[in-house]
Design a protein around this motif. Structure first.
Motif, mmCIF file in Angstrom:
data_model
loop_
_atom_site.group_PDB
_atom_site.id
_atom_site.type_symbol
_atom_site.label_atom_id
_atom_site.label_comp_id
_atom_site.label_asym_id
_atom_site.label_seq_id
_atom_site.Cartn_x
_atom_site.Cartn_y
_atom_site.Cartn_z
ATOM 1 N N ALA A 48 0.991 -1.053 0.035
ATOM 2 C CA ALA A 48 0.212 0.361 -0.070
ATOM 3 C C ALA A 48 0.992 1.078 0.093
ATOM 4 C CB ALA A 48 -0.658 0.510 1.284
ATOM 5 N N VAL A 49 1.959 0.944 0.769
ATOM 6 C CA VAL A 49 2.782 2.610 1.068
ATOM 7 C C VAL A 49 3.622 2.544 -0.602
ATOM 8 C CG1 VAL A 49 4.822 2.978 2.316
ATOM 9 C CG2 VAL A 49 3.303 2.082 2.967
ATOM 10 N N LEU A 50 3.835 1.267 -1.088
ATOM 11 C CA LEU A 50 4.606 1.774 -2.473
ATOM 12 C C LEU A 50 3.582 1.661 -3.909
ATOM 13 C CD1 LEU A 50 6.556 -1.793 -2.116
ATOM 14 C CD2 LEU A 50 7.951 0.448 -2.292
ATOM 15 N N LYS A 51 2.640 2.148 -3.545
ATOM 16 C CA LYS A 51 1.701 2.126 -4.519
ATOM 17 C C LYS A 51 0.745 3.517 -4.171
ATOM 18 C CE LYS A 51 -2.173 -0.545 -4.033
ATOM 19 N NZ LYS A 51 -3.252 -1.415 -4.411
ATOM 20 N N GLN A 52 1.113 3.867 -2.810
ATOM 21 C CA GLN A 52 0.727 5.725 -2.829
ATOM 22 C C GLN A 52 1.391 6.300 -3.307
ATOM 23 O OE1 GLN A 52 -1.243 6.545 1.281
ATOM 24 N NE2 GLN A 52 1.415 7.907 0.576
ATOM 25 N N ALA A 53 2.935 5.814 -3.536
ATOM 26 C CA ALA A 53 4.029 6.466 -4.376
ATOM 27 C C ALA A 53 3.801 6.708 -5.526
ATOM 28 C CB ALA A 53 4.853 6.295 -2.967
ATOM 29 N N ASP A 54 3.493 5.012 -6.327
ATOM 30 C CA ASP A 54 2.970 5.179 -7.462
ATOM 31 C C ASP A 54 4.210 4.457 -7.778
ATOM 32 O OD1 ASP A 54 2.243 5.109 -9.650
ATOM 33 O OD2 ASP A 54 2.377 6.882 -10.057
ATOM 34 N N LEU A 55 5.147 3.696 -7.007
ATOM 35 C CA LEU A 55 6.386 2.812 -7.134
ATOM 36 C C LEU A 55 6.246 1.667 -7.963
ATOM 37 C CD1 LEU A 55 8.602 4.121 -4.060
ATOM 38 C CD2 LEU A 55 9.486 4.954 -6.550
ATOM 39 N N VAL A 56 4.871 1.723 -7.804
ATOM 40 C CA VAL A 56 4.064 0.213 -7.717
ATOM 41 C C VAL A 56 2.888 0.225 -8.164
ATOM 42 C CG1 VAL A 56 5.738 -1.172 -6.969
ATOM 43 C CG2 VAL A 56 3.606 -0.818 -5.553
ATOM 44 N N ARG A 57 2.721 -0.648 -9.977
ATOM 45 C CA ARG A 57 1.374 -0.732 -10.057
ATOM 46 C C ARG A 57 1.206 -2.378 -9.624
ATOM 47 N NH1 ARG A 57 1.525 3.187 -14.744
ATOM 48 N NH2 ARG A 57 2.059 5.136 -12.994
ATOM 49 N N THR A 58 -0.416 -2.650 -9.452
ATOM 50 C CA THR A 58 -0.757 -3.749 -9.655
ATOM 51 C C THR A 58 -2.390 -4.133 -10.546
ATOM 52 O OG1 THR A 58 -3.254 -2.836 -8.159
ATOM 53 C CG2 THR A 58 -1.054 -2.906 -6.986
ATOM 54 N N GLU A 59 -1.810 -5.496 -10.578
ATOM 55 C CA GLU A 59 -3.253 -5.702 -11.702
ATOM 56 C C GLU A 59 -3.514 -7.331 -11.156
ATOM 57 O OE1 GLU A 59 -2.872 -7.912 -16.147
ATOM 58 O OE2 GLU A 59 -1.510 -7.093 -15.585
ATOM 59 N N ARG A 60 -4.705 -6.995 -11.140
ATOM 60 C CA ARG A 60 -5.597 -8.758 -10.417
ATOM 61 C C ARG A 60 -5.689 -9.531 -11.637
ATOM 62 N NH1 ARG A 60 -8.233 -11.635 -6.529
ATOM 63 N NH2 ARG A 60 -8.218 -9.465 -4.969
ATOM 64 N N ARG A 61 -4.813 -10.739 -11.921
ATOM 65 C CA ARG A 61 -5.029 -11.591 -12.483
ATOM 66 C C ARG A 61 -5.468 -12.582 -12.060
ATOM 67 N NH1 ARG A 61 0.176 -12.183 -16.610
ATOM 68 N NH2 ARG A 61 -0.140 -10.323 -15.812
ATOM 69 N N GLY A 62 -6.974 -12.744 -12.140
ATOM 70 C CA GLY A 62 -7.667 -13.953 -11.778
ATOM 71 C C GLY A 62 -7.383 -13.875 -10.104
ATOM 72 N N GLN A 63 -7.634 -15.001 -9.766
ATOM 73 C CA GLN A 63 -7.141 -15.372 -8.148
ATOM 74 C C GLN A 63 -5.860 -14.065 -7.858
ATOM 75 O OE1 GLN A 63 -7.326 -19.244 -5.554
ATOM 76 N NE2 GLN A 63 -6.426 -19.716 -7.562
ATOM 77 N N TYR A 64 -5.354 -13.815 -8.225
ATOM 78 C CA TYR A 64 -3.738 -13.434 -7.759
ATOM 79 C C TYR A 64 -3.814 -12.073 -8.480
ATOM 80 C CZ TYR A 64 -1.934 -17.643 -8.119
ATOM 81 O OH TYR A 64 -1.872 -19.576 -7.584
ATOM 82 N N ILE A 65 -2.953 -11.386 -7.407
ATOM 83 C CA ILE A 65 -2.894 -9.409 -7.800
ATOM 84 C C ILE A 65 -1.423 -9.352 -8.260
ATOM 85 C CG2 ILE A 65 -2.960 -7.436 -6.372
ATOM 86 C CD1 ILE A 65 -5.314 -8.036 -5.060
ATOM 87 N N VAL A 66 -0.995 -8.666 -9.659
ATOM 88 C CA VAL A 66 0.051 -9.115 -9.712
ATOM 89 C C VAL A 66 0.756 -7.702 -9.727
ATOM 90 C CG1 VAL A 66 1.661 -9.230 -11.700
ATOM 91 C CG2 VAL A 66 0.056 -10.769 -10.979
ATOM 92 N N TYR A 67 1.917 -7.748 -8.724
ATOM 93 C CA TYR A 67 2.792 -6.412 -9.062
ATOM 94 C C TYR A 67 3.571 -6.016 -9.401
ATOM 95 C CZ TYR A 67 0.447 -5.230 -4.388
ATOM 96 O OH TYR A 67 -0.418 -4.573 -3.543
ATOM 97 N N SER A 68 4.148 -4.772 -10.124
ATOM 98 C CA SER A 68 5.040 -4.779 -11.509
ATOM 99 C C SER A 68 5.574 -3.391 -10.529
ATOM 100 C CB SER A 68 4.460 -3.984 -12.619
ATOM 101 O OG SER A 68 3.673 -3.631 -12.439
#
Lengths: 95, 95
Positions: A48-68
């Motif tokens: 959540a902290v990384l996402k708030q800083a926009d350092l990572v992006r997320t994408e739900r892929r089925g059961q998983y949530i994929v970070y990049s």
DNA sequence: TAGATATTTAGACAACTTTCTAAATATCGC
DNA sequence: GCGATATTTAGAAAGTTGTCTAAATATCTA
């Protein structure tokens, strides 16, 4: 660009390790967590902290949530850091 | 090089402002503090954090203690940050 | 739809940070 | 040496962070 959020996000060693772990490519939350001796809930907090800083992006892929990594921020961040110090060789050039 | 100390030091906005303030050259603790609405004691704490990260150097000059940037660290820090992200254009080149 | 798996959210707690006031230390000028 | 100025140290209060457990949400497979 939320400078404070970015610096704060980078201040924690676990979060820096997460970023490093993502260098090889996108990973699910679980795959990232496998490397850390920490509960999924704590991991999620770091995400959540990384996402708030926009350092990572997320994408739900089925059961998983994929970070990049959001590596487009890289130059901005480098500039942000360099900006704290006086210019070495003022214009044109690095090196 | 104490990576953790450096990232931690950069995480606070007051400390980043102190670094910026020192870009113009060395300043006494008091001269730095004049720009901040904070007690000398609190300032001194921030100086200690910056010093521990080796981001600033001190020199007593008579009654004053003069702070200056350790700008030789700049490249190390930039590298530290860039190291968290995958290489853009692997060798030779920036830009 | 039910059970299993993956992840997040909520709430609590200990540890760490930032700030303060008060007191200590160092140096200057007289 | 004394008093004034500059800075740090000590100790305390308030806020933030990192972690946990328990519960909620989302998706998959059978």
């Amino acid at each position: 660009m939320k400078q404070q959020a970015i610096f704060r996000a980078l201040a924690d060693p676990t979060r820096r390790a997460i970023l490093k772990r993502l260098q090889g490519g996108a990973l699910s939350a679980g795959d990232i967590g496998a490397a850390f001796d920490i509960t999924p809930a704590s991991l999620s907090h770091h995400f959540a902290v990384l996402k708030q800083a926009d350092l990572v992006r997320t994408e739900r892929r089925g059961q998983y949530i994929v970070y990049s990594l959001n590596s487009t921020l890289m130059e901005d961040i480098a500039r942000m850091v360099l900006d704290l110090f006086p210019p070495h060789s003022p214009k044109g050039g690095k090196r």
